[in-house]
Each structure stands twice: as C-alpha cells, then as structure tokens.
Design an enzyme around this catalytic site. Structure first.
Site, PDB file in Angstrom:
ATOM      1  N   ARG A   1      78.691 -14.716 -38.071  1.00  0.00           N
ATOM      2  CA  ARG A   1      78.000 -13.587 -38.686  1.00  0.00           C
ATOM      3  C   ARG A   1      77.183 -12.864 -37.648  1.00  0.00           C
ATOM      4  NH1 ARG A   1      74.189 -14.240 -43.834  1.00  0.00           N
ATOM      5  NH2 ARG A   1      72.847 -15.207 -42.304  1.00  0.00           N
TER       6      ARG A   1
ATOM      7  N   THR B   1      73.912  -7.131 -38.408  1.00  0.00           N
ATOM      8  CA  THR B   1      74.624  -6.479 -39.532  1.00  0.00           C
ATOM      9  C   THR B   1      75.014  -7.471 -40.627  1.00  0.00           C
ATOM     10  OG1 THR B   1      76.790  -6.859 -38.551  1.00  0.00           O
ATOM     11  CG2 THR B   1      75.637  -4.849 -37.888  1.00  0.00           C
TER      12      THR B   1
ATOM     13  N   ASP C   1      69.754 -23.017 -40.839  1.00  0.00           N
ATOM     14  CA  ASP C   1      71.076 -22.731 -40.283  1.00  0.00           C
ATOM     15  C   ASP C   1      71.910 -24.011 -40.288  1.00  0.00           C
ATOM     16  OD1 ASP C   1      73.222 -22.477 -38.293  1.00  0.00           O
ATOM     17  OD2 ASP C   1      72.322 -20.529 -37.886  1.00  0.00           O
TER      18      ASP C   1
ATOM     19  N   ASP D   1      73.512 -25.094 -36.876  1.00  0.00           N
ATOM     20  CA  ASP D   1      72.521 -25.629 -35.939  1.00  0.00           C
ATOM     21  C   ASP D   1      72.080 -27.033 -36.346  1.00  0.00           C
ATOM     22  OD1 ASP D   1      72.605 -23.391 -34.377  1.00  0.00           O
ATOM     23  OD2 ASP D   1      70.768 -22.499 -35.151  1.00  0.00           O
TER      24      ASP D   1
HETATM   25  C1  PRP Z   1      77.073 -19.309 -41.440  1.00  0.00           C
HETATM   26  C2  PRP Z   1      77.699 -20.168 -42.527  1.00  0.00           C
HETATM   27  C3  PRP Z   1      78.749 -19.238 -43.086  1.00  0.00           C
HETATM   28  C4  PRP Z   1      78.075 -17.896 -42.990  1.00  0.00           C
HETATM   29  C5  PRP Z   1      77.561 -17.548 -44.345  1.00  0.00           C
HETATM   30  O1  PRP Z   1      77.840 -19.317 -40.306  1.00  0.00           O
HETATM   31  O2  PRP Z   1      78.211 -21.377 -42.068  1.00  0.00           O
HETATM   32  O3  PRP Z   1      79.973 -19.238 -42.359  1.00  0.00           O
HETATM   33  O4  PRP Z   1      76.995 -18.030 -42.060  1.00  0.00           O
HETATM   34  O5  PRP Z   1      77.053 -16.275 -44.353  1.00  0.00           O
HETATM   35  P1  PRP Z   1      77.705 -15.082 -45.186  1.00  0.00           P
HETATM   36  O6  PRP Z   1      78.024 -15.598 -46.561  1.00  0.00           O
HETATM   37  O7  PRP Z   1      76.598 -14.056 -45.198  1.00  0.00           O
HETATM   38  O8  PRP Z   1      78.916 -14.584 -44.456  1.00  0.00           O
HETATM   39  P2  PRP Z   1      77.395 -18.590 -38.949  1.00  0.00           P
HETATM   40  O9  PRP Z   1      77.916 -17.193 -38.942  1.00  0.00           O
HETATM   41  O10 PRP Z   1      75.926 -18.778 -38.758  1.00  0.00           O
HETATM   42  O11 PRP Z   1      78.220 -19.338 -37.864  1.00  0.00           O
HETATM   43  P3  PRP Z   1      78.126 -20.848 -37.350  1.00  0.00           P
HETATM   44  O12 PRP Z   1      78.638 -21.738 -38.460  1.00  0.00           O
HETATM   45  O13 PRP Z   1      79.021 -20.839 -36.166  1.00  0.00           O
HETATM   46  O14 PRP Z   1      76.680 -21.150 -37.006  1.00  0.00           O
HETATM   47  N1  URA Z   2      74.145 -19.381 -42.790  1.00  0.00           N
HETATM   48  C1  URA Z   2      73.371 -20.486 -42.738  1.00  0.00           C
HETATM   49  O1  URA Z   2      73.661 -21.426 -41.997  1.00  0.00           O
HETATM   50  N2  URA Z   2      72.259 -20.528 -43.505  1.00  0.00           N
HETATM   51  C2  URA Z   2      71.924 -19.523 -44.329  1.00  0.00           C
HETATM   52  O2  URA Z   2      70.902 -19.641 -45.023  1.00  0.00           O
HETATM   53  C3  URA Z   2      72.745 -18.382 -44.367  1.00  0.00           C
HETATM   54  C4  URA Z   2      73.850 -18.338 -43.595  1.00  0.00           C
END
Ligand code: PRP
Ligand code: URA
Length: 212
Positions: free
Chosen positions: A107, A111, A203, A206
C-alpha cells in the site's frame, strides 16, 4: 455496517481471546506469529465445512470401510505478501498438501493505493478454491486488487480470510466482488487518518517479521 450475505464475522470467544492477545503492543513477535497461525486455523476449520470431498476405501486391521477424505487440490492457498504469509501455516495444518500461490502488493503510504510487485500462481488454480489470506482488511484496496487478479487468471471460487476488518474495507470488497465469501475474525471500529485500522493491532507485516 450494512449486512452482506457473503460476509461471516466470527464472534467466537476462543478466537476473540487470541485476537485480544494479538492486539496487545507487548505481545512478542514469536507469540504474534503463533497466534496468527492459530487464529487462521480456527477460521479455516469453520469456513470449510463444505470443502469438496472424495470417497476412499480404507482397510482397518478388522475390515475394509468406505471413508470420506478431502478432494485432491480442493484448495489453493494465496497469501497477499507480506503479512498474508503469516497465515499460510495455519491453513497448511488443515490442508497439508495444498499448493501455494503468492501475490505481492504493498500500500502506498500516502495514497493508500495498492501496488503489485510479484505474482506466481500454481497451474490448475481455476479448478480449486482459492483461499486468499491477509490479516488486515483496511480500505479493501489490496483485497480487491488481488481478487481482480485471481479472477483474470481463471479462479472461479475465492474465499477471503482476514483477522481484523474495518467496516469500509468489508463494504468495498463485498460490493466489488459479491460472489467472494469473506471471513473475518473481528470487526473493528474504523480507519484512522493514516489508513490504519483502530483499535487494530498496528502494522501486521512489521509485527510478524520484526521490521519497522
Ligand atoms: C497491509 C495489509 C494488507 C493491506 C491492507 O499490507 O497486510 O495487505 O495493508 O490495506 P488495504 O485494505 O487498505 O489495502 P502492506 O501494504 O502494509 O504491506 P506489507 O504486508 O508488505 O507490510
Ligand atoms: N495494514 C496493517 O498492517 N494494519 C492496518 O491497520 C492497516 C493496514
């Protein structure tokens, strides 16, 4: 939130107990990873009561008997990278021979739009139920993008499994893909100004992988 036919929210106390520990900022990375796996297993157990089966013959020490087993390639596991990876072992503990496809999405922090950076799916996915995994359903953008992609690759049945969902994300996915069954262990209040689910757990990627 509006009621959607295809959305199941587990209000099971044994799942909620684990989600409460998962949310706690003091929960260690190891415990977090174990809890994600356990919660996923409990959700899948409930969501796949109707998994396709086959009939087999088994010879016990006493006699031959006809039994039910899970059909070959009944499901394919599709984690959304990164955080969805944390749920894979939970599904594998119930479907040990299931193949795994990966969809890499992140994400944009400004944006909140999803960006695809990787995709590798096993052949024959169109004849299998795709279990799409991501612990967090926030705006719904990542889930919609992943489902769009799976449908383009011929997937006919997709079930989305999230541990925590925000009302807006559920509505976005349910409206864009009303045929997809959505399973969520816990419905949270809302998104904050940074697009994080609150109260949430922070997160997920993380916390699973020890990054910041
Ligand atoms: C997080 C989560 C989802 C997304 C959710 O991933 O694991 O994939 O955000 O958000 P949305 O419903 O608004 O699209 P992130 O983009 O942080 O990537 P990561 O898992 O690599 O940390
Ligand atoms: N992705 C995450 O990991 N946590 C949130 O709260 C939203 C998106």
């Amino acid at each position: 939130m509006k009621n959607f036919d295809n959305v199941t929210i587990f209000d099971h106390p044994l799942i909620q107990h684990k989600v409460a520990i998962l949310r706690d900022e003091k929960t260690s990375m190891k415990e977090f990873r174990e809890l994600v796996e356990e919660i996923t297993k409990l959700m899948v157990f409930e969501a796949f009561k109707d998994v396709p089966t086959k009939t087999v013959t088994v010879k016990t020490p006493l006699e031959e008997t006809t039994q039910t087993m899970v059909a070959d390639d009944a499901v394919t596991i599709i984690p959304i990278l990164r955080a969805g990876l944390g749920m894979v072992n939970g599904v594998h503990s119930l479907f040990p021979t299931a193949r795994v496809g990966h969809i890499g999405l992140y994400r944009d922090e400004e944006t909140l739009e999803p960006h695809e950076y990787y995709c590798k799916l096993p052949d024959g996915i169109e004849n299998s139920i795709a279990i799409l995994l991501d612990p967090m359903l926030a705006t719904g953008g990542s889930a919609v993008a992943a489902i769009d992609f799976l449908k383009k690759r011929g997937c006919k049945e997709i079930r989305l499994m999230n541990i925590i969902g925000a009302p807006v994300g559920i509505e976005v996915v349910a409206k864009a893909h009303p045929d997809v069954r959505i399973y969520i262990s816990t419905l949270d209040r809302e998104l904050n100004e940074n697009g994080y689910i609150v109260p949430g757990l922070g997160d997920a990627g993380d916390r699973l992988f020890g990054t910041k």
